[in-house]
Structures are given as structure tokens and as C-alpha cells.
Scaffold this active site. Structure first.
Site, PDB file in Angstrom:
ATOM      1  N   SER A   1     -15.123 -65.262 -17.417  1.00  0.00           N
ATOM      2  CA  SER A   1     -16.569 -65.119 -17.233  1.00  0.00           C
ATOM      3  C   SER A   1     -17.341 -65.642 -18.435  1.00  0.00           C
ATOM      4  O   SER A   1     -18.576 -65.731 -18.391  1.00  0.00           O
ATOM      5  CB  SER A   1     -16.941 -63.655 -16.976  1.00  0.00           C
ATOM      6  OG  SER A   1     -16.359 -62.812 -17.956  1.00  0.00           O
TER       7      SER A   1
ATOM      8  N   LYS B   1      -4.053 -62.435 -17.335  1.00  0.00           N
ATOM      9  CA  LYS B   1      -4.527 -61.932 -16.045  1.00  0.00           C
ATOM     10  C   LYS B   1      -4.601 -63.081 -15.050  1.00  0.00           C
ATOM     11  O   LYS B   1      -5.150 -64.145 -15.367  1.00  0.00           O
ATOM     12  CB  LYS B   1      -5.886 -61.252 -16.161  1.00  0.00           C
ATOM     13  CG  LYS B   1      -6.376 -60.675 -14.822  1.00  0.00           C
ATOM     14  CD  LYS B   1      -7.570 -59.768 -14.998  1.00  0.00           C
ATOM     15  CE  LYS B   1      -8.847 -60.513 -15.298  1.00  0.00           C
ATOM     16  NZ  LYS B   1      -9.263 -61.431 -14.181  1.00  0.00           N
TER      17      LYS B   1
ATOM     18  N   GLU C   1      -5.489 -64.043 -10.846  1.00  0.00           N
ATOM     19  CA  GLU C   1      -6.215 -63.576  -9.672  1.00  0.00           C
ATOM     20  C   GLU C   1      -5.410 -63.801  -8.400  1.00  0.00           C
ATOM     21  O   GLU C   1      -4.783 -64.850  -8.211  1.00  0.00           O
ATOM     22  CB  GLU C   1      -7.553 -64.321  -9.546  1.00  0.00           C
ATOM     23  CG  GLU C   1      -8.548 -63.971 -10.642  1.00  0.00           C
ATOM     24  CD  GLU C   1      -9.909 -64.618 -10.422  1.00  0.00           C
ATOM     25  OE1 GLU C   1     -10.737 -64.521 -11.331  1.00  0.00           O
ATOM     26  OE2 GLU C   1     -10.147 -65.202  -9.339  1.00  0.00           O
TER      27      GLU C   1
ATOM     28  N   GLU D   1     -11.976 -55.542  -8.218  1.00  0.00           N
ATOM     29  CA  GLU D   1     -13.376 -55.897  -8.439  1.00  0.00           C
ATOM     30  C   GLU D   1     -14.165 -55.849  -7.136  1.00  0.00           C
ATOM     31  O   GLU D   1     -13.748 -56.392  -6.118  1.00  0.00           O
ATOM     32  CB  GLU D   1     -13.491 -57.297  -9.053  1.00  0.00           C
ATOM     33  CG  GLU D   1     -14.924 -57.709  -9.336  1.00  0.00           C
ATOM     34  CD  GLU D   1     -15.048 -58.963 -10.164  1.00  0.00           C
ATOM     35  OE1 GLU D   1     -16.193 -59.389 -10.417  1.00  0.00           O
ATOM     36  OE2 GLU D   1     -14.015 -59.528 -10.557  1.00  0.00           O
TER      37      GLU D   1
END
Length: 217
Positions: A53, A120, A122, A189
Site C-alpha cells: 500500500s 505476505k 495474497e 481484509e
């Protein structure tokens, strides 16, 4: 980068697992630079995520798809240099792990060399086998389900995920697959409270919520 020595007070995958077992809340925040990481580390945060992000927050991009390995490695080095206690997780950017398992291993290794202690990834599906291979090679992996920003175009925007009961069943099943593959934690999320509660109760590993309600770990 300053040398980071392991110690009894350092957060690790083992201490995070213990916090889950004992019902202690785990605090996770995102940082992209040295001063922010120093502040949140000294405040007692357990997990620091160097998030892709940064594409939005630092560089002003509309999606996380625009950031690459070199930028993410740069931010990871800055954060790792500041941290003395927290466990540092680096986001692997778009197309740094999806093309092949071999590429994922090489890029994950670069993050560990930059000072991260885990990466991490996704999604589930083919990512489960990639996760399994990384863990086999000694690279801790955090999963990420629900709203996965790298799939924003497929999802049709930043929308609430797992609204229907069948979608919640699939979310739980994917979470279990990631746990079985060796993930030390999973991020959920933008999912409904009941979906996050269900997954957190089902998994033995920590579930970290981003807009997923108070029942995450």
C-alpha cells in the site's frame, strides 16, 4: 542497516502462536519508513507490515499494482533498520510471486536479506503450493484473504467480500488450506464480522483483521 539480534523479548512466529493460544490480542500496524517504524516499535506493536500500500500512501498510485520489488525492498530496509522488538513482514508486490514458484522463492529470499522476517502473499488457489514451498525452505509466510488489493480489477473494486454463506464457507476453506500449507498467520481484509469470527475460531494460527471486526486475533 543495524544488526538485529534475536532475544527473549523479540516477537517471533512462536510468540505469536502463543499469543493466539492464550487469547492475547496481537497488534499489527503498517510502516513504510524508519521514523514511523521506530515509533510504532517502541510503542509495543507486535507485527509491522511493510505494505505494498506504499504504492497508494507514499507514491500516490490508485492501486497497489504499480509498486515493484525495488521500491518494496527499499522500504523494507528502512523499516527493518528501525525495529528492535516487532516482527517485520514484507508484502510481496504484484507479479513477484505469481509467475512461478522459483521466482517467488528468489524474491522472498531478497526480502529476508533486506531485513524482513516473513513475507505476505495474497490469495489461495495456486498460491497455496507456493506458500508450502516457501515454508519448506524456511521462509515464514503470512496469508491474505478477503479483499486482496492486487486482484482489485477482478473483484470490481474495493468491495466487501464473503457476503454470502457460500462465500464464507470458501473463505474458511481457503484459510484452512493456507494454515495447512504452513502460514504462521492469515490477514482477513474487508469481510463481514461473522465471517472473520468463523475463521478466527477455526484456525490455530493468528488471524489479523483489516476492517474485519473485533473477533480477529
Amino acid at each position: 542497516m543495524a544488526e538485529r539480534r534475536p532475544g527473549a523479548d523479540r516477537v517471533s512466529v512462536r510468540s505469536l502462536a502463543r499469543m493466539k493460544r492464550e487469547g492475547q490480542k496481537i497488534v499489527c500496524l503498517t510502516a513504510y519508513d524508519f521514523p514511523t517504524a521506530r515509533i510504532v516499535d517502541r510503542a509495543g506493536v507486535d507485527l509491522i507490515l511493510v505494505g505494498d500500500s506504499a504504492a497508494n500512501v507514499v507514491y500516490g498510485a490508485e492501486t497497489t499494482l504499480e509498486i515493484g520489488m525495488e521500491e518494496m525492498l527499499y522500504h523494507t530496509r528502512a523499516v527493518a533498520a528501525a525495529v528492535e522488538r516487532a516482527f517485520v513482514v514484507a508484502d510481496m508486490p504484484f507479479l513477484s510471486y505469481q509467475v512461478s514458484v522459483e521466482q517467488a522463492v528468489a524474491n522472498a529470499g531478497r526480502f529476508l536479506k533486506a531485513g524482513a522476517e516473513a513475507v505476505k502473499l495474497e490469495g489461495a488457489g495456486p498460491i497455496v503450493e507456493t506458500t508450502r514451498r516457501l515454508v519448506e525452505l524456511g521462509i515464514p509466510v503470512m496469508g491474505h484473504l478477503g479483499l486482496t488489493p492486487q486482484s482489485v480489477h477482478k473483484l470490481g473494486g474495493y468491495r466487501l467480500q464473503a457476503r454470502r454463506s457460500d462465500e464464507q464457507e470458501r473463505l474458511e476453506a481457503d484459510s484452512r488450506r493456507l494454515e495447512e500449507a504452513g502460514c504462521f498467520a492469515v490477514v482477513l481484509e474487508k469481510v463481514p464480522v461473522e465471517a472473520a469470527r468463523r475463521v478466527a475460531a477455526a484456525l490455530a494460527i493468528p488471524v489479523i483483521g483489516i476492517g474485519a471486526g473485533p473477533d480477529c486475533d
